[in-house]
Design an enzyme around this catalytic site. Structure first.
Site, PDB file in Angstrom:
ATOM      1  N   ARG A  10       0.797  -1.227   0.000  1.00 22.56           N
ATOM      2  CA  ARG A  10       0.000   0.000   0.000  1.00 22.56           C
ATOM      3  C   ARG A  10       0.835   1.285   0.000  1.00 22.56           C
ATOM      4  O   ARG A  10       0.305   2.370  -0.182  1.00 22.56           O
ATOM      5  CB  ARG A  10      -0.959  -0.004   1.199  1.00 22.56           C
ATOM      6  CG  ARG A  10      -2.193  -0.859   0.935  1.00 22.56           C
ATOM      7  CD  ARG A  10      -3.015  -1.044   2.165  1.00 22.56           C
ATOM      8  NE  ARG A  10      -2.419  -2.022   3.071  1.00 22.56           N
ATOM      9  CZ  ARG A  10      -2.850  -2.269   4.299  1.00 22.56           C
ATOM     10  NH1 ARG A  10      -3.865  -1.588   4.778  1.00 22.56           N
ATOM     11  NH2 ARG A  10      -2.264  -3.179   5.052  1.00 22.56           N
ATOM     12  N   GLN A  49      12.731 -15.078   5.940  1.00 27.85           N
ATOM     13  CA  GLN A  49      11.539 -15.932   5.758  1.00 27.85           C
ATOM     14  C   GLN A  49      11.366 -16.113   4.249  1.00 27.85           C
ATOM     15  O   GLN A  49      11.124 -15.145   3.521  1.00 27.85           O
ATOM     16  CB  GLN A  49      10.309 -15.231   6.365  1.00 27.85           C
ATOM     17  CG  GLN A  49       9.080 -16.119   6.377  1.00 27.85           C
ATOM     18  CD  GLN A  49       7.811 -15.353   6.764  1.00 27.85           C
ATOM     19  OE1 GLN A  49       7.733 -14.133   6.633  1.00 27.85           O
ATOM     20  NE2 GLN A  49       6.802 -16.079   7.225  1.00 27.85           N
ATOM     21  N   ARG A  53      45.768  44.965 -10.164  1.00 28.99           N
ATOM     22  CA  ARG A  53      44.721  45.512 -11.046  1.00 28.99           C
ATOM     23  C   ARG A  53      45.318  46.616 -11.908  1.00 28.99           C
ATOM     24  O   ARG A  53      46.397  47.138 -11.616  1.00 28.99           O
ATOM     25  CB  ARG A  53      43.583  46.075 -10.184  1.00 28.99           C
ATOM     26  CG  ARG A  53      43.998  47.268  -9.379  1.00 28.99           C
ATOM     27  CD  ARG A  53      42.907  47.772  -8.434  1.00 28.99           C
ATOM     28  NE  ARG A  53      43.320  49.021  -7.828  1.00 28.99           N
ATOM     29  CZ  ARG A  53      42.922  49.439  -6.644  1.00 28.99           C
ATOM     30  NH1 ARG A  53      42.124  48.684  -5.925  1.00 28.99           N
ATOM     31  NH2 ARG A  53      43.320  50.596  -6.176  1.00 28.99           N
ATOM     32  N   LYS A  60      33.356  26.251   2.105  1.00 35.03           N
ATOM     33  CA  LYS A  60      33.516  24.802   1.965  1.00 35.03           C
ATOM     34  C   LYS A  60      34.921  24.421   2.410  1.00 35.03           C
ATOM     35  O   LYS A  60      35.893  25.037   1.952  1.00 35.03           O
ATOM     36  CB  LYS A  60      33.300  24.400   0.512  1.00 35.03           C
ATOM     37  CG  LYS A  60      33.309  22.901   0.318  1.00 35.03           C
ATOM     38  CD  LYS A  60      34.109  22.424  -0.887  1.00 35.03           C
ATOM     39  CE  LYS A  60      35.570  22.759  -0.862  1.00 35.03           C
ATOM     40  NZ  LYS A  60      36.387  22.050  -1.836  1.00 35.03           N
ATOM     41  N   ALA A  92      33.620  42.359   0.486  1.00 36.09           N
ATOM     42  CA  ALA A  92      32.491  41.876  -0.321  1.00 36.09           C
ATOM     43  C   ALA A  92      32.986  41.388  -1.681  1.00 36.09           C
ATOM     44  O   ALA A  92      33.856  41.993  -2.288  1.00 36.09           O
ATOM     45  CB  ALA A  92      31.490  43.005  -0.512  1.00 36.09           C
ATOM     46  N   THR A  96       2.409 -14.832  10.525  1.00 30.23           N
ATOM     47  CA  THR A  96       3.219 -14.298  11.624  1.00 30.23           C
ATOM     48  C   THR A  96       3.837 -15.408  12.475  1.00 30.23           C
ATOM     49  O   THR A  96       4.916 -15.237  13.046  1.00 30.23           O
ATOM     50  CB  THR A  96       2.366 -13.387  12.531  1.00 30.23           C
ATOM     51  OG1 THR A  96       1.149 -14.072  12.842  1.00 30.23           O
ATOM     52  CG2 THR A  96       2.031 -12.078  11.865  1.00 30.23           C
ATOM     53  N   ALA A 106      41.388  46.540  -3.186  1.00 37.23           N
ATOM     54  CA  ALA A 106      40.100  46.117  -3.761  1.00 37.23           C
ATOM     55  C   ALA A 106      40.236  45.855  -5.252  1.00 37.23           C
ATOM     56  O   ALA A 106      41.011  46.516  -5.949  1.00 37.23           O
ATOM     57  CB  ALA A 106      39.046  47.185  -3.509  1.00 37.23           C
TER      58      ALA A 106
HETATM   59  C1  UD1 Z   1      -1.797  -9.339  13.241  1.00 40.07           C
HETATM   60  C2  UD1 Z   1      -2.409 -10.305  14.276  1.00 40.07           C
HETATM   61  C3  UD1 Z   1      -3.732  -9.706  14.769  1.00 40.07           C
HETATM   62  C4  UD1 Z   1      -3.520  -8.310  15.318  1.00 40.07           C
HETATM   63  C5  UD1 Z   1      -2.813  -7.420  14.286  1.00 40.07           C
HETATM   64  C6  UD1 Z   1      -2.409  -6.124  14.956  1.00 40.07           C
HETATM   65  C7  UD1 Z   1      -1.731 -12.525  13.584  1.00 40.07           C
HETATM   66  C8  UD1 Z   1      -2.173 -13.801  12.987  1.00 40.07           C
HETATM   67  N1  UD1 Z   1      -2.643 -11.578  13.677  1.00 40.07           N
HETATM   68  O1  UD1 Z   1      -2.653  -9.367  12.131  1.00 40.07           O
HETATM   69  O2  UD1 Z   1      -4.286 -10.536  15.786  1.00 40.07           O
HETATM   70  O3  UD1 Z   1      -4.761  -7.742  15.680  1.00 40.07           O
HETATM   71  O4  UD1 Z   1      -1.622  -8.053  13.809  1.00 40.07           O
HETATM   72  O5  UD1 Z   1      -1.837  -5.251  14.039  1.00 40.07           O
HETATM   73  O6  UD1 Z   1      -0.592 -12.410  14.012  1.00 40.07           O
HETATM   74  N2  UD1 Z   1       4.823 -10.726   8.692  1.00 40.07           N
HETATM   75  C9  UD1 Z   1       5.923 -11.443   8.296  1.00 40.07           C
HETATM   76  N3  UD1 Z   1       5.740 -12.606   7.623  1.00 40.07           N
HETATM   77  C10 UD1 Z   1       4.517 -13.101   7.336  1.00 40.07           C
HETATM   78  C11 UD1 Z   1       3.396 -12.361   7.742  1.00 40.07           C
HETATM   79  C12 UD1 Z   1       3.576 -11.185   8.421  1.00 40.07           C
HETATM   80  O7  UD1 Z   1       7.053 -11.031   8.543  1.00 40.07           O
HETATM   81  O8  UD1 Z   1       4.442 -14.184   6.721  1.00 40.07           O
HETATM   82  C13 UD1 Z   1       5.014  -9.456   9.418  1.00 40.07           C
HETATM   83  C14 UD1 Z   1       4.518  -8.262   8.625  1.00 40.07           C
HETATM   84  O9  UD1 Z   1       5.589  -7.657   7.889  1.00 40.07           O
HETATM   85  C15 UD1 Z   1       4.037  -7.332   9.724  1.00 40.07           C
HETATM   86  C16 UD1 Z   1       3.624  -8.266  10.862  1.00 40.07           C
HETATM   87  O10 UD1 Z   1       4.233  -9.500  10.602  1.00 40.07           O
HETATM   88  O11 UD1 Z   1       5.068  -6.504  10.201  1.00 40.07           O
HETATM   89  C17 UD1 Z   1       2.102  -8.425  10.991  1.00 40.07           C
HETATM   90  O12 UD1 Z   1       1.563  -9.009   9.842  1.00 40.07           O
HETATM   91  P1  UD1 Z   1       0.125  -8.631   9.279  1.00 40.07           P
HETATM   92  O13 UD1 Z   1      -0.102  -9.404   8.061  1.00 40.07           O
HETATM   93  O14 UD1 Z   1      -0.030  -7.159   9.215  1.00 40.07           O
HETATM   94  O15 UD1 Z   1      -0.822  -9.190  10.437  1.00 40.07           O
HETATM   95  P2  UD1 Z   1      -2.324  -8.761  10.663  1.00 40.07           P
HETATM   96  O16 UD1 Z   1      -3.172  -9.486   9.710  1.00 40.07           O
HETATM   97  O17 UD1 Z   1      -2.444  -7.296  10.712  1.00 40.07           O
END
Ligand code: UD1
Ligand code: MG
Length: 491
Positions: free
Chosen positions: A41, A103, A467, A378, A407, A109, A450
Site C-alpha cells: 500500500r 523468511q 589591477r 567549503k 564583499a 506471523t 580592492a
Molecule cells: C496481526 C495479528 C492480529 C492483530 C494485528 C495487529 C496474527 C495472525 N494476527 O494481524 O491478531 O490484531 O496483527 O496489528 O498475528 N509478517 C511477516 N511474515 C509473514 C506475515 C507477516 O514477517 O508471513 C510481518 C509483517 O511484515 C508485519 C507483521 O508481521 O510486520 C504483521 O503481519 P500482518 O499481516 O499485518 O498481520 P495482521 O493481519 O495485521
C-alpha cells in the site's frame, strides 16, 4: 585547519552512547522484529520499513525500542528481498547485536516468528515480539509487558476499540486471555468483542519454541498464526492481556497518510522533550527535528527550522528559520539568521551566520566570527573574530583571526582538475572584489587592494595590488559627450 568529517563526528559523540551500550550488554530480554511483509500500500520501490519516519527508517524505531528495553540479541525477520533492510540497519546500529533471519515466503506471523527464533538457538529467557512498521510503541508500554510476564508465560498488548474490524479479538477468561480469534475466522459473537490484539508480546523462549511447533494453517488465511500460541501459553503459565489506553501507540504504518501521522506524533514527542529541558520553539508544528539532536537550555528554534542527523546546539544559541542544518556542532550564543543551509560544519561560540549563508562540509567558523549574506564556505576555517560578510566564496581556505574578507572576494581553488589551498594570515585585510588564485599564501597583516587578482604569495604586512591603474583625463568627459552627440545614430 578546516574541520574534517571524522573530527566533527568525534566532537559530536558524547559519553552517553557508551553507557547505553554497556547497559545493553547486561540485558536478559531478546527481541524478534517481524518485517518480512511486502508493504504494497505504500506504492513504492523502497521497502515499506525503509521509508523515513522522523529522519530514520521506519524499522529503526522498533530497533531503538528494543535497545531501550536492553534487548540482546535483536532478530529482524526479513523477506528474501530484504537485503537493503539488513544493510541499512547494520549501518545505523553498528554496535548492536543484530541478527537477520530470512523468511523464504510469507506464511504468516507464526512462521515468521519461528524463522526468527532459529537465530536464537540457545537462548533462554524472555522474548519481545513486535512489528517493523509500528513506530510509536513506547518503552514504558513494553516495560508493562515485561512486568506482566513475570507472573505468567506470555503477556500481550491489547486495546479497546469502538470499531475493532480487521483485528484479532481477545477472548478472555476473567483477567486472562484464553485465545485470539482473527477477524476473518471470527463468528458473530466473537466479532462483537471490542478488545483487540495490538500485536506486541513478551513471551518465555522455551514456551514459544514449544508452542510454535504445534501451529497449523487450518484457518481462513491458510497461514501459521502467531496468535495461536495464546491457548498453549494460557494452559502453561497464563497469558496476560496488558491494555493500553491509547491504541494510536500500537498503530501500524501501511500507507503514506499513516506514515505522515506517525511522523507528526514522533515530532510532537521529541519537541515536548526538548521543551521540558528549556528549549523554545517559536512554532513547533513548523519544525522538523531528528532523534540525534541535542539542544541545551535557552536554545531558541524559529519558524521553519529543519534539524537533521547528529546535531548539538549550545546554550543561548538562536536559529531563525527557515534554515536547514545537518550533522553540525553549534556552540553557545551563536546566532543563525534565516535562509541558511548548513551541513557538516562546526560553529564556535558567539558566531553570527547569515541570512542566506551556505556552510558546506568542513566549514569551521571560529568564535565571534561573522559569515554574512550570500557567503559560501567549503572545507575552510575562519579564525576568531574574522568576518566574511557579503558575497564571498571560501573553499579549501584557512583564514586567520581578525581577518576581514571584503564583499565579493572569491578563492579560485579549482583549476578544472585539482583543488588548491589558500591561507590568509591573522589580521589581513582583503579588499572587496578580490580574486585569490590558489595555491596562495597571504601573510599576517597583509593588505589586498580592492579589485585585485592575486596570483603570487603576499608577504606579511605587505600591500598588494593586482589591477590596472586608474587614469584621469581632466575635462575629457565634455569632449566625449560632444563626440557622441555628433554621431549619426539610428532613431
Ligand atoms: C496481526 C495479528 C492480529 C492483530 C494485528 C495487529 C496474527 C495472525 N494476527 O494481524 O491478531 O490484531 O496483527 O496489528 O498475528 N509478517 C511477516 N511474515 C509473514 C506475515 C507477516 O514477517 O508471513 C510481518 C509483517 O511484515 C508485519 C507483521 O508481521 O510486520 C504483521 O503481519 P500482518 O499481516 O499485518 O498481520 P495482521 O493481519 O495485521
Ligand atoms: Mg497488520
Amino acid at each position: 585547519m578546516p574541520i574534517t568529517k571524522r573530527k566533527l563526528v568525534a566532537r559530536l559523540d558524547t559519553a552517553e552512547p557508551l553507557k547505553l551500550r554497556h547497559r545493553v550488554m547486561q540485558n536478559k530480554l531478546a527481541a524478534i522484529i517481524l518485517a518480512a511483509g511486502v508493504g504494497k500500500r505504500m506504492r513504492s520501490r523502497l521497502p515499506k520499513v525503509l521509508h523515513s519516519c522522523c529522519g530514520l527508517p521506519l524499522i529503526s524505531h522498533a530497533v531503538r525500542l528494543a535497545l531501550a528495553r536492553k534487548c540482546n540479541p535483536i532478530v529482524v525477520v526479513i523477506s528474501p528481498q530484504g537485503e537493503k533492510v539488513k544493510e541499512t540497519l547494520i549501518k545505523l546500529f553498528p554496535q548492536t547485536n543484530l541478527k537477520f533471519a530470512v523468511q523464504s515466503k510469507p506464511y504468516g506471523t507464526g512462521d515468521a516468528t519461528a524463522v526468527g527464533l532459529e537465530a536464537l538457538k540457545n537462548y533462554t529467557g524472555n522474548i519481545f515480539i513486535t512489528y517493523g512498521d509500528v513506530p510509536l510503541l513506547t518503552s514504558a508500554t513494553v516495560a508493562r509487558l515485561e512486568r506482566a510476564v513475570k507472573k505468567a508465560s506470555l503477556a500481550l498488548l491489547t486495546a479497546e476499540l469502538a470499531d475493532p474490524k480487521g483485528y484479532g479479538r481477545v477472548v478472555r477468561s476473567g483477567t486472562l486471555a484464553q485465545r485470539i480469534v482473527e477477524d476473518k475466522d471470527a463468528n458473530v459473537s466473537e466479532q462483537a468483542i471490542c478488545e483487540i490484539n495490538a500485536g506486541a508480546y513478551v513471551v518465555n523462549a522455551a514456551l514459544l519454541r514449544k508452542a510454535l511447533k504445534g501451529l497449523s494453517p487450518s484457518n481462513a488465511q491458510g497461514e501459521l498464526y502467531l496468535t495461536d500460541i495464546i491457548p498453549i501459553a494460557a494452559a502453561a503459565g497464563g497469558a496476560v492481556p496488558v491494555k493500553i489506553a491509547d491504541f494510536a501507540e500500537a498503530c501500524g504504518v501501511n500507507n503514506r497518510a499513516e506514515l505522515a501521522s506517525a511522523e507528526a506524533v514522533l515530532q510532537q514527542r521529541l519537541i515536548a522533550l526538548h521543551q521540558k529541558n528549556g528549549v523554545t520553539f517559536r512554532n513547533p508544528q513548523n519544525t522538523v527535528i531528528g532523534f540525534d539532536v541535542t539542544l541545551a537550555a535557552d536554545v531558541e528554534i524559529g519558524v521553519g527550522v529543519q534539524l537533521y542527523g547528529k546535531i548539538k546546539i549550545g546554550r543561548g544559541s538562536r536559529i531563525n528559520g527557515p534554515t536547514i542544518i545537518r550533522d553540525t556542532f553549534i556552540a553557545e550564543n551563536v546566532q543563525i539568521e534565516s535562509f541558511c543551509h548548513i551541513e557538516n560544519a562546526h560553529i564556535a561560540a558567539g558566531a553570527r551566520i547569515g541570512p542566506f549563508a551556505r556552510l558546506r562540509p568542513g566549514a569551521d567558523v571560529g568564535a565571534d566570527a561573522h559569515v554574512g549574506n550570500f557567503v559560501e564556505i567549503k572545507k575552510a576555517s575562519l579564525g576568531k573574530g574574522a568576518k566574511a560578510n557579503h558575497f564571498t566564496y571560501l573553499g579549501d581556505t584557512t583564514v586567520g583571526p581578525k581577518v576581514n574578507i571584503g564583499a565579493g572576494t572569491i578563492t579560485c581553488n579549482y583549476d578544472g582538475k585539482n583543488k588548491h589551498p589558500t591561507s590568509i594570515g591573522k589580521g589581513a585585510f582583503i579588499g572587496s572584489n578580490s580574486t585569490l588564485v590558489a595555491p596562495l599564501e597571504i601573510g599576517d597583516g597583509a593588505y589586498i587592494a580592492a579589485g585585485s587578482t592575486i596570483t603570487q604569495k603576499v608577504p606579511a604586512d605587505t600591500l598588494a595590488f593586482g589591477r590596472a591603474r586608474q587614469q584621469n583625463r581632466e575635462g575629457y568627459a565634455n569632449t566625449l559627450r560632444k563626440r557622441i552627440a555628433n554621431q549619426k545614430g539610428k532613431k
